[in-house]
Each structure stands twice: as structure tokens, then as C-alpha cells.
Design a protein around this motif. Structure first.
Motif, PDB file in Angstrom:
ATOM      1  N   PRO A 546       0.821  -1.216   0.000  1.00  0.00           N
ATOM      2  CA  PRO A 546       0.000   0.000   0.000  1.00  0.00           C
ATOM      3  C   PRO A 546       0.854   1.266   0.000  1.00  0.00           C
ATOM      4  O   PRO A 546       1.991   1.284   0.471  1.00  0.00           O
ATOM      5  CB  PRO A 546      -0.787  -0.122   1.318  1.00  0.00           C
ATOM      6  N   SER A 547       0.283   2.344  -0.499  1.00  0.00           N
ATOM      7  CA  SER A 547       0.938   3.654  -0.461  1.00  0.00           C
ATOM      8  C   SER A 547       0.512   4.470   0.750  1.00  0.00           C
ATOM      9  O   SER A 547       1.226   5.369   1.173  1.00  0.00           O
ATOM     10  CB  SER A 547       0.619   4.444  -1.732  1.00  0.00           C
ATOM     11  N   LEU A 548      -0.654   4.155   1.307  1.00  0.00           N
ATOM     12  CA  LEU A 548      -1.161   4.898   2.463  1.00  0.00           C
ATOM     13  C   LEU A 548      -1.763   3.905   3.447  1.00  0.00           C
ATOM     14  O   LEU A 548      -2.693   3.176   3.112  1.00  0.00           O
ATOM     15  CB  LEU A 548      -2.220   5.916   2.018  1.00  0.00           C
ATOM     16  N   GLU A 549      -1.211   3.868   4.655  1.00  0.00           N
ATOM     17  CA  GLU A 549      -1.693   2.970   5.708  1.00  0.00           C
ATOM     18  C   GLU A 549      -2.178   3.803   6.887  1.00  0.00           C
ATOM     19  O   GLU A 549      -1.469   4.698   7.359  1.00  0.00           O
ATOM     20  CB  GLU A 549      -0.581   2.029   6.160  1.00  0.00           C
ATOM     21  N   LEU A 550      -3.365   3.482   7.363  1.00  0.00           N
ATOM     22  CA  LEU A 550      -3.971   4.178   8.494  1.00  0.00           C
ATOM     23  C   LEU A 550      -4.086   3.205   9.654  1.00  0.00           C
ATOM     24  O   LEU A 550      -4.827   2.207   9.564  1.00  0.00           O
ATOM     25  CB  LEU A 550      -5.345   4.731   8.107  1.00  0.00           C
ATOM     26  N   PHE A 551      -3.357   3.475  10.747  1.00  0.00           N
ATOM     27  CA  PHE A 551      -3.334   2.596  11.905  1.00  0.00           C
ATOM     28  C   PHE A 551      -4.007   3.282  13.093  1.00  0.00           C
ATOM     29  O   PHE A 551      -3.476   4.248  13.652  1.00  0.00           O
ATOM     30  CB  PHE A 551      -1.893   2.222  12.281  1.00  0.00           C
ATOM     31  N   GLN A 552      -5.176   2.810  13.452  1.00  0.00           N
ATOM     32  CA  GLN A 552      -5.870   3.251  14.660  1.00  0.00           C
ATOM     33  C   GLN A 552      -5.997   4.769  14.744  1.00  0.00           C
ATOM     34  O   GLN A 552      -5.953   5.349  15.826  1.00  0.00           O
ATOM     35  CB  GLN A 552      -5.139   2.729  15.904  1.00  0.00           C
ATOM     36  N   THR A 553      -6.139   5.427  13.626  1.00  0.00           N
ATOM     37  CA  THR A 553      -6.213   6.879  13.635  1.00  0.00           C
ATOM     38  C   THR A 553      -7.643   7.351  13.429  1.00  0.00           C
ATOM     39  O   THR A 553      -8.440   6.686  12.752  1.00  0.00           O
ATOM     40  CB  THR A 553      -5.312   7.491  12.551  1.00  0.00           C
ATOM     41  N   ARG A 554      -7.946   8.480  14.030  1.00  0.00           N
ATOM     42  CA  ARG A 554      -9.248   9.113  13.843  1.00  0.00           C
ATOM     43  C   ARG A 554      -9.138  10.369  12.981  1.00  0.00           C
ATOM     44  O   ARG A 554     -10.089  11.137  12.860  1.00  0.00           O
ATOM     45  CB  ARG A 554      -9.843   9.480  15.208  1.00  0.00           C
ATOM     46  N   ALA A 555      -7.981  10.592  12.409  1.00  0.00           N
ATOM     47  CA  ALA A 555      -7.774  11.773  11.570  1.00  0.00           C
ATOM     48  C   ALA A 555      -8.577  11.658  10.280  1.00  0.00           C
ATOM     49  O   ALA A 555      -8.720  10.573   9.708  1.00  0.00           O
ATOM     50  CB  ALA A 555      -6.292  11.925  11.244  1.00  0.00           C
ATOM     51  N   LYS A 556      -9.080  12.785   9.819  1.00  0.00           N
ATOM     52  CA  LYS A 556      -9.739  12.827   8.515  1.00  0.00           C
ATOM     53  C   LYS A 556      -8.676  12.872   7.431  1.00  0.00           C
ATOM     54  O   LYS A 556      -7.758  13.694   7.476  1.00  0.00           O
ATOM     55  CB  LYS A 556     -10.658  14.035   8.406  1.00  0.00           C
ATOM     56  N   ILE A 557      -8.790  11.990   6.453  1.00  0.00           N
ATOM     57  CA  ILE A 557      -7.817  11.905   5.367  1.00  0.00           C
ATOM     58  C   ILE A 557      -8.411  12.590   4.137  1.00  0.00           C
ATOM     59  O   ILE A 557      -9.505  12.229   3.686  1.00  0.00           O
ATOM     60  CB  ILE A 557      -7.461  10.444   5.060  1.00  0.00           C
ATOM     61  N   ILE A 558      -7.689  13.552   3.603  1.00  0.00           N
ATOM     62  CA  ILE A 558      -8.140  14.303   2.422  1.00  0.00           C
ATOM     63  C   ILE A 558      -7.096  14.148   1.330  1.00  0.00           C
ATOM     64  O   ILE A 558      -5.918  14.474   1.540  1.00  0.00           O
ATOM     65  CB  ILE A 558      -8.358  15.788   2.758  1.00  0.00           C
ATOM     66  N   VAL A 559      -7.515  13.643   0.170  1.00  0.00           N
ATOM     67  CA  VAL A 559      -6.621  13.457  -0.975  1.00  0.00           C
ATOM     68  C   VAL A 559      -7.165  14.303  -2.127  1.00  0.00           C
ATOM     69  O   VAL A 559      -8.306  14.107  -2.558  1.00  0.00           O
ATOM     70  CB  VAL A 559      -6.533  11.970  -1.382  1.00  0.00           C
ATOM     71  N   GLU A 560      -6.356  15.232  -2.625  1.00  0.00           N
ATOM     72  CA  GLU A 560      -6.785  16.137  -3.688  1.00  0.00           C
ATOM     73  C   GLU A 560      -5.749  16.166  -4.805  1.00  0.00           C
ATOM     74  O   GLU A 560      -4.553  16.323  -4.552  1.00  0.00           O
ATOM     75  CB  GLU A 560      -6.965  17.562  -3.150  1.00  0.00           C
ATOM     76  N   ALA A 561      -6.201  15.987  -6.041  1.00  0.00           N
ATOM     77  CA  ALA A 561      -5.346  16.125  -7.233  1.00  0.00           C
ATOM     78  C   ALA A 561      -4.050  15.345  -7.080  1.00  0.00           C
ATOM     79  O   ALA A 561      -2.963  15.845  -7.370  1.00  0.00           O
ATOM     80  CB  ALA A 561      -5.058  17.597  -7.514  1.00  0.00           C
ATOM     81  N   SER A 562      -4.152  14.104  -6.631  1.00  0.00           N
ATOM     82  CA  SER A 562      -2.967  13.297  -6.345  1.00  0.00           C
ATOM     83  C   SER A 562      -3.080  11.929  -7.002  1.00  0.00           C
ATOM     84  O   SER A 562      -4.151  11.506  -7.442  1.00  0.00           O
ATOM     85  CB  SER A 562      -2.795  13.131  -4.830  1.00  0.00           C
ATOM     86  N   ASN A 572     -10.031   0.082  15.205  1.00  0.00           N
ATOM     87  CA  ASN A 572     -10.789  -0.601  16.246  1.00  0.00           C
ATOM     88  C   ASN A 572     -12.268  -0.315  16.018  1.00  0.00           C
ATOM     89  O   ASN A 572     -12.744   0.798  16.250  1.00  0.00           O
ATOM     90  CB  ASN A 572     -10.343  -0.109  17.630  1.00  0.00           C
ATOM     91  N   GLU A 573     -13.017  -1.294  15.566  1.00  0.00           N
ATOM     92  CA  GLU A 573     -14.410  -1.094  15.207  1.00  0.00           C
ATOM     93  C   GLU A 573     -15.326  -1.018  16.417  1.00  0.00           C
ATOM     94  O   GLU A 573     -16.516  -0.730  16.275  1.00  0.00           O
ATOM     95  CB  GLU A 573     -14.873  -2.214  14.276  1.00  0.00           C
ATOM     96  N   VAL A 574     -14.808  -1.296  17.611  1.00  0.00           N
ATOM     97  CA  VAL A 574     -15.626  -1.279  18.822  1.00  0.00           C
ATOM     98  C   VAL A 574     -15.526   0.072  19.518  1.00  0.00           C
ATOM     99  O   VAL A 574     -16.530   0.654  19.933  1.00  0.00           O
ATOM    100  CB  VAL A 574     -15.204  -2.420  19.773  1.00  0.00           C
ATOM    101  N   GLN A 575     -14.313   0.609  19.651  1.00  0.00           N
ATOM    102  CA  GLN A 575     -14.097   1.793  20.458  1.00  0.00           C
ATOM    103  C   GLN A 575     -13.995   3.083  19.650  1.00  0.00           C
ATOM    104  O   GLN A 575     -13.912   4.163  20.245  1.00  0.00           O
ATOM    105  CB  GLN A 575     -12.825   1.622  21.292  1.00  0.00           C
ATOM    106  N   THR A 576     -13.987   3.022  18.350  1.00  0.00           N
ATOM    107  CA  THR A 576     -13.839   4.233  17.535  1.00  0.00           C
ATOM    108  C   THR A 576     -14.894   4.269  16.442  1.00  0.00           C
ATOM    109  O   THR A 576     -15.555   3.265  16.145  1.00  0.00           O
ATOM    110  CB  THR A 576     -12.447   4.302  16.880  1.00  0.00           C
ATOM    111  N   ASP A 577     -15.041   5.447  15.854  1.00  0.00           N
ATOM    112  CA  ASP A 577     -15.910   5.633  14.697  1.00  0.00           C
ATOM    113  C   ASP A 577     -15.126   5.360  13.417  1.00  0.00           C
ATOM    114  O   ASP A 577     -13.891   5.361  13.425  1.00  0.00           O
ATOM    115  CB  ASP A 577     -16.451   7.061  14.664  1.00  0.00           C
ATOM    116  N   PRO A 578     -15.829   5.148  12.302  1.00  0.00           N
ATOM    117  CA  PRO A 578     -15.111   4.917  11.039  1.00  0.00           C
ATOM    118  C   PRO A 578     -14.244   6.116  10.655  1.00  0.00           C
ATOM    119  O   PRO A 578     -14.554   7.264  10.963  1.00  0.00           O
ATOM    120  CB  PRO A 578     -16.250   4.699  10.030  1.00  0.00           C
TER     121      PRO A 578
END
Length: 767
Positions: A546-562, A572-578
Motif C-alpha cells: 500500500p501507499s497509504l496505511e492508516l493505523f488506529q487513527t481518527r484523523a480525517k484523510i483528504i486526498v486532492e489532485a494526487s 478498532n471497530e468497537v471503540q472508535t468511529d469509522p
């Protein structure tokens, strides 16, 4: 004009301002709102004079000026489509009513019937470079001996390599027999006939790479290099030169064409065979230049002089360069030095490549944005100085050092304000890379609460971050993490060798989890190489990574013109939101339709909410929900967990996909239309017809390999339901905002208006 927001407030008597201060400034807040509207009116009045002229008027005025001189648009812009309605209308209006075409309308009418006018029309109407060809001049015919026309098409001379190179190109010189098919035929168009005129247009643009390191192909030998720093073969393109004479018909050097070997070659003699690089293409400020400090001798002029450069065919690297000469293959983008005279101080190159749009990392102008108050740290290898760093990590260390040197808050009231301003400035840092060099280093960035970091390329540069495998006990990657309200932005760079990791706090560590997580991560005008690195033929070296891996993060990911590879989400599908992932005007490439473009390792679905507009996805999409899919192409199966949430509209979605509600998507739309037209067909015949229609509208591309010029560009034979199937009748996918169908329709209408009577002009897409 006074731009102060309190200019009305400052006109009040002091007594009213004092009383307003005692009550918390409610009057000042009211007058600020009134002042904003007054500024709008004043600016509108100031623009009235400028709006009388086509050169200075606003975009919305262009159609009105065109109407005064009888200019008629081909289409209206009532269906704005994507983005906000106002912004979409402005973007589409620039294509349907081009400013340059309106400005040149009267002059074009006076020149009606001339060949050079057709080229000018193509450039004014579409912005595409063009070459007009009268095909009757290429017809084979018996000339009168007393009235010979040597500039007309002639029979083939097998000794003329240049003429043979140009067969079936817009620059062809050989004669043809008559072709009775019409050039505008939708089924099978013809060219060579007496009334036929062809307008060849180049949709691909030529982009520069300036003074960037060449790639040494060590598995072949230390003397072998490629122009592309990724090691792949990359055809070299012309840096178009402007045409001085308006009646001149464009040549190869005036258009963004791929450079031929013979075009680059300038013969000096035949016995012995001698050649050098043509000054038309090679040299400083030209299409190609090669720099090798200290080669072939100490203090030698740079770039390498043209008389030391030999154009050659370097296929399979079967070529040995003679001493003090360097061989160049513009078709493959390869360089060979003498095996016993190697460049000891490195090789740098300047060249041009072709692509469809301003996307990913590249030396094209883009709007730079940053916080109102920030600290700037410059990074460069080409021109180091006392205020610059030579590595990104060194700039990060300087940022942290400056923060430490600031010290605690002072006690004196006069110094507190200055300290707070400096503190606020250092909480937002911009690290700007100011050259197109390669930075081989590992990056681990940890942001404190409220900090903001922007890692960006300077305008018109294309730096590359090459992540090297130099740790045996852990994976190497570009790792980002942060605490509450921190932000990270990647702007204008290329990342190769590894991917980007966004790490959130471990839910099991309560103390760390209480410190919060990144607010958002923005990837803008950047390229995260799909497959990490490329083989010579543009195949990915690591297609499953993969080029982008998200580990247990709640940050919003924004990809533009890339352009990015696969996106993997571990959450963690129990303790966090998507995780929220927003993708616009971008390519997500898993390097194969059989691989996963957006998903989760070892899980059926990624715990993410996806919004994707005007994008192309190569590979499967497995996600929790798709909140919005619009004007996009999904080349593999889409599977979502929550079908009740979100919608997909004006997209191509692979059959048998599990998606939220779809509206006007393909192939659903053509299959539904087929069922309405042929309700009496037998079940098996209906199924075959559905399969035929589904296969007919499946998108076809010029290439699906990153590194090739036609990467993700829709092929000319792609179904109209895809090439003009977006909400505003533009094409689906990542190049939606090029508005190619509208440009083509506009040009076709203008050609019909300005072509002489009895002649027929056709548009021929050269790429």
C-alpha cells in the motif's frame, strides 16, 4: 482602499467606542458585517471599467461581450454538475465560451478559409495545440512536367529515414491514393481526399523536470542511466517553441510531440558516420540537457555540449559509447556513458514528459496556502545557504530547536505579547523544498497538540522523497502521528520506495489516548508511487504494497489532485468511529484490477467512510460505507457494509458490486434502457444483450501503468456513455474537469463555421 475591517467603526466618535468597549464591542461586530458588504459593493464598482474589455473583464462577463459581436456558444451551462454550483458554472463557462476565442472572433472572420486559422481556432477554443493538414496535398497524382509542385506528396524513398519516420503522423510527406470515406464519419473515417482537411490536436501536455538526478541502472552497468529518477523508460517530449509568424503551420518543434531519434540527430558527415545532438532540442533552456560535473574533463562546460552527445537506439542497452561521447535515446529516455570514462560526480538531467493534467507531483504552477502565522524552513541541495537545510530531517530539527530556544513565558508584560506571537508562529511550520532533487531519508514526524506542519514543494519544482530500507528490526516508512488538534499536509511531492503511515494512539494505552489524535492529514498535488517503485517498462516492483496505511487513527484523510497506490485501514471497530476519507480529482491505483485499492489487511472491509468525486479507482473497494460517489470510475468490485447510507451518482460501477443507492450509473443505465426497448426478447437473449452492453460501456484507457504518458486517460474508442457520461456531460473519472467532450464539440462547431465552402474538416486526436 482601506481594507481594515473596522474602518466604519473608526469613524465613530470616541465616546461611542468607549461605551461599546464597556459592553463587549457589540456595535463593532455589527459594523464589521456592514463593512464587509460595503467592501463588496466598492470592489464591484471598481471593476465596472475593467469589465468593458475582454482582456480584463471577469469570467462571467465574457459571454455578454461575445453576444455583442455575435459569438454563439455551442452549449449552455445550466447543468453545472459537480463542486459547488457557482464554481462549476465558472469552470465550464471558461471552456464553452473561451476568452481567447471571443477576443479573436472578428479577426478570425476576416481570415476565414486560411489553413493557419484552423490551428489558431483549435488553440483558442480548446487550449490544445494543433496542426492543420490539407490532405489533398498528399494525394498521389501525375504532375505536368512544366508545372511541377515539389512540395506535394511524393513516392516513398527508402533512403529517406526522416520521411519514413513520419508515416501516418501529422507531419507525413509521402503520397497516398484517394480515400473515399468522409473524415467526419462516426463508423470509419477517412483522410486522403480532395475536400478533406484534418486538424490534429494534442491533448497531452508537456511538463518539465529541471536539474533532477538521473537514475543509474546498476544491474546493467555503472555507465547506464535513465532520465526518469524512478528508473523506468520515459519518452522525452518537446518543449514547444512559440510560432512567430501567424501564417506558419506548426512543426514538430512547436508542438508537445515525442522526440524522435532522427529528429534529435544532426548529421556531420557519412564517412566516417558522425552525428551530434541537434541544437533545436538539446541544450540549456531546450527540451533536453545533461549535466555531469567534471566530465569528460575537470572544469568542462555544463551542460555537456551538444557535439559530445550522440542520438542512438539503446534498446536492450546494446550500445557502447565511444570515448568522450555520451549516447542518448529520446524514445526510451536512456543515457550511456563510455564504460571506461564514467561520471564521478553524478549525473543531472533536464527533460520534458507528457501527461494529461496538473496532477500529482510536478513542476506546474499551483496555489500555495498556509496558516496566517507560520515559521518557514527552506530545504535545498542545489543552492545551499546559511538559512537553508540540506535534508528534511535537518529542517525538522531546526523547528524543534527554535521551539526549545523560545523558553518559558516571560514575566514582563511588554515581552509577553512578543513571546506569544513567536510561540503561535512556531506552532505552525512550513518546510519548503526548493529544488527537484531526491531526498533519501527516513521520516518520522510526531506533532504535539495544536501543532501544524506542512511539507511542501516550492512552486514549479518536483522534489522526490525516496524512503530506503535501512532498518532490519522494523518496517521503514514515512510515519506521521500527532496529538489533539494537530494537522499535517503533504503538498507537491513524490514519495517512492515506501508508503505513508498515519498512526493514531493505541486504545489500550489510556494515557496516550487521552492526548488525542491528528485532526486531519491532507495529501495535495502529490504522488505516492503505486507499487513503491517501477521497473523499466513501468511495471510496479511491489504491486501488493500500500501507499497509504492508516493505523488506529481518527484523523480525517483528504486526498486532492494526487496519484496514490492502495489505501489500507486498520481500526478498532468497537471503540472508535469509522475513519473519514475524502478523495477528489485523484487516481487510486492498486496496480491491478485484481488487487485491493481501498480495504483492510486480513479483514473483509475497511472501517472507513469514503467520499470520492471525479476520480478513477483501479482495484477493488471494500469499505464500511460510501457517503458519496460522484462522476467517478470504479474498475473493480465495490463492496460496502452499509448500503442504507450514502449514494453513488453518474459513476461507472463494475457489475455485481454491493453499493449504496445508485443514480444514473453505468452499466445500470444502458441495461435498463435495453430492457425498455426489447421487452419481448427471451431470457437467454436478454442476458446476452445485457452482457454485450455491459462490456461495451466498460471504460478503456490509453494505459493503466503509472509512468506512461496516457496513464488513466480514456481511450478514443471508449463508449460515449463514459467519455460524456458525467453529470454535466463531461467524462467520468479523474480528468472530468478537463471538459474534453465540451472542448471537442465547441471546436467542431467552430470548424464548421470557418472551413471554406466545399471543404470538410475533421478533428484527429493525436494523443
Amino acid at each position: 482602499m482601506n481594507e481594515s475591517p473596522d474602518r466604519l467603526y473608526e469613524l465613530l466618535p470616541a465616546v461611542h467606542r468607549v461605551r461599546d468597549a464597556e459592553r463587549g464591542y457589540p456595535l463593532r461586530a455589527l459594523l464589521r458585517v456592514i463593512g464587509e458588504q460595503a467592501d463588496v459593493i466598492e470592489k464591484d464598482i471598481a471593476r465596472l471599467y475593467d469589465n468593458w474589455f475582454i482582456e480584463t473583464c471577469d469570467d462571467w462577463v465574457v459571454p455578454y461581450i461575445g453576444d455583442l459581436i455575435g459569438y454563439r456558444a455551442v452549449q449552455d451551462v445550466s447543468n453545472a454538475g459537480t463542486k459547488s454550483s457557482a464554481e462549476a458554472t465558472r469552470s465550464l463557462n471558461k471552456v464553452l465560451v473561451p476568452r481567447r476565442d471571443v477576443a479573436a472572433t472578428l479577426g478570425s472572420r476576416r481570415r476565414k478559409g486560411t489553413l493557419a486559422l484552423l490551428e489558431l481556432l483549435a488553440n483558442n477554443v480548446t487550449g490544445w495545440p494543433a496542426r492543420a493538414v490539407e490532405f489533398y496535398t498528399l494525394l498521389g497524382w501525375t504532375q505536368h512536367l512544366d508545372h511541377q509542385r515539389r512540395d506535394r506528396g511524393r513516392t516513398a524513398d527508402l533512403r529517406d529515414g526522416h520521411a519514413l519516420d513520419l508515416v501516418n503522423t501529422p507531419f507525413e510527406q509521402l503520397a497516398h491514393t484517394v480515400d473515399v470515406r468522409r473524415i467526419q464519419s462516426r463508423h470509419s473515417s477517412g483522410r486522403h481526399n480532395i475536400p478533406t482537411v484534418g486538424v490534429f490536436v494534442w491533448r497531452l501536455r508537456s511538463y518539465s523536470v529541471t536539474h533532477a538526478p538521473a537514475y543509474c541502472v546498476e544491474n546493467q552497468g555503472a555507465q547506464y542511466f535513465t532520465f526518469s529518477v524512478l528508473g523506468n523508460d520515459s519518452p522525452l517530449y518537446t518543449r514547444p517553441e512559440p510560432q512567430g509568424d501567424p501564417t506558419h503551420i506548426a512543426d514538430e518543434v512547436n508542438l508537445p510531440t515525442a522526440i524522435r531519434r532522427r529528429a534529435l540527430e544532426e548529421r556531420l558527415g557519412l564517412r566516417p558516420l558522425r552525428a551530434k545532438a541537434s541544437a533545436t532540442y538539446y541544450g540549456a533552456q531546450k527540451s533536453i540537457a545533461i549535466y555531469a560535473p567534471g566530465w569528460p574533463a575537470k572544469g568542462a562546460p555544463q551542460p555537456i555540449p551538444a557535439n559530445l552527445v550522440i542520438p542512438a537506439d539503446l534498446t536492450d542497452w546494446h550500445y557502447r559509447a565511444p570515448r568522450q561521447r555520451v549516447a542518448v535515446d529520446p524514445v526510451l529516455g536512456r543515457i550511456v556513458f563510455p564504460d571506461k570514462q564514467l561520471p564521478k560526480h553524478g549525473v543531472w538531467v533536464t527533460y520534458h514528459y507528457a501527461f494529461s493534467a496538473d496532477m500529482g507531483g510536478g513542476e506546474y504552477p499551483r496555489v500555495l496556502s498556509q496558516p496566517a502565522s507560520f515559521a518557514l524552513y527552506r530545504v535545498t541541495k542545489d543552492k545551499p545557504g546559511p538559512d537553508t537545510s540540506e535534508t528534511i530531517n535537518a529542517a525538522l530539527v531546526r523547528w524543534r530547536t527554535d521551539q526549545t530556544a523560545l523558553g518559558p513565558e516571560p514575566d514582563l508584560t511588554e515581552e509577553k505579547e512578543l513571546w506569544r506571537q513567536a510561540k503561535e508562529e512556531l506552532r505552525a511550520a512550513v518546510i519548503q523544498i526548493e529544488d527537484s532533487s531526491v531526498y533519501s531519508e527516513s521520516l518520522t514526524i510526531e506533532l504535539e497538540a495544536g501543532e501544524s506542519l506542512q511539507l511542501r514543494a516550492a512552486n514549479r519544482t518536483r522534489p522526490i522523497i525516496r524512503l530506503i530500507d535501512n532498518a532490519t528490526d522494523r518496517p521503514d516508512a514515512f510515519a506521521i502521528s500527532g496529538k489533539k488538534a494537530s494537522r499535517f499536509k503533504l503538498d507537491g511531492l513524490m514519495v517512492a520506495g515506501r508508503g505513508l503511515q498515519v498512526n493514531g494512539p493505541d486504545c489500550s494505552d489510556r494515557e496516550r489516548a487521552a492526548e488525542g489524535d491528528l485532526c486531519d492529514v491532507i495529501i495535495r498535488h502529490s504522488t505516492l508511487i503505486p507499487g513503491w517503485e517501477l521497473e523499466s517498462g513501468c511495471e510496479p516492483k511491489r504491486p501488493n504494497e500500500p501507499s497509504l496505511e492508516l493505523f488506529q487513527t481518527r484523523a480525517k484523510i483528504i486526498v486532492e489532485a494526487s496519484i496514490i497506490g492502495s489505501i489500507y485501514v486498520s481500526a478498532n471497530e468497537v471503540q472508535t468511529d469509522p475513519v473519514d476519507i475524502s478523495i477528489s480529482d485523484s487516481i487510486v491505483d492498486a496496480t491491478s484490477e485484481a488487487l485491493v485499492a481501498i480495504g483492510a489487511p486480513c479483514l473483509p472491509l475497511a472501517f472507513a467512510r469514503l467520499s470520492i468525486v471525479r476520480s478513477t479507482v483501479i482495484g477493488a473497494v471494500n469499505t464500511h460505507a460510501i457517503m458519496l460517489g460522484e462522476n467517478s470510475i470504479f474498475m473493480s468490485l465495490v463492496r460496502v457494509g452499509r448500503r442504507q447510507t450514502g449514494c453513488m451518482r453518474f459513476c461507472y460501477v463494475t457489475p455485481d458490486s454491493r453499493t449504496p443507492q445508485r443514480y444514473h450509473c453505468q452499466p445500470d443505465h444502458v441495461v435498463a434502457a435495453l430492457n425498455d426497448l426489447e421487452p419481448t426478447l427471451a431470457a437467454d437473449e436478454k442476458e446476452k444483450a445485457r452482457q454485450r452492453e455491459s462490456e461495451r460501456v466498460r471504460p478503456r484507457f490509453g494505459s493503466i501503468h503509472y509512468g506512461m504518458s496516457a496513464y488513466c486517460q480514456l481511450a478514443p474508442d471508449c463508449a460515449e456513455e463514459i467519455s460524456a457520461g458525467a453529470e454535466d456531460e463531461s467524462e467520468m473519472g479523474v480528468f472530468h474537469d478537463l471538459f474534453s467532450p465540451q472542448r471537442t464539440a465547441n471546436l467542431r462547431a467552430r470548424l464548421d463555421e470557418y472551413t471554406p465552402a466545399g471543404m470538410e474538416a475533421g478533428i484527429l486526436l493525436e494523443n
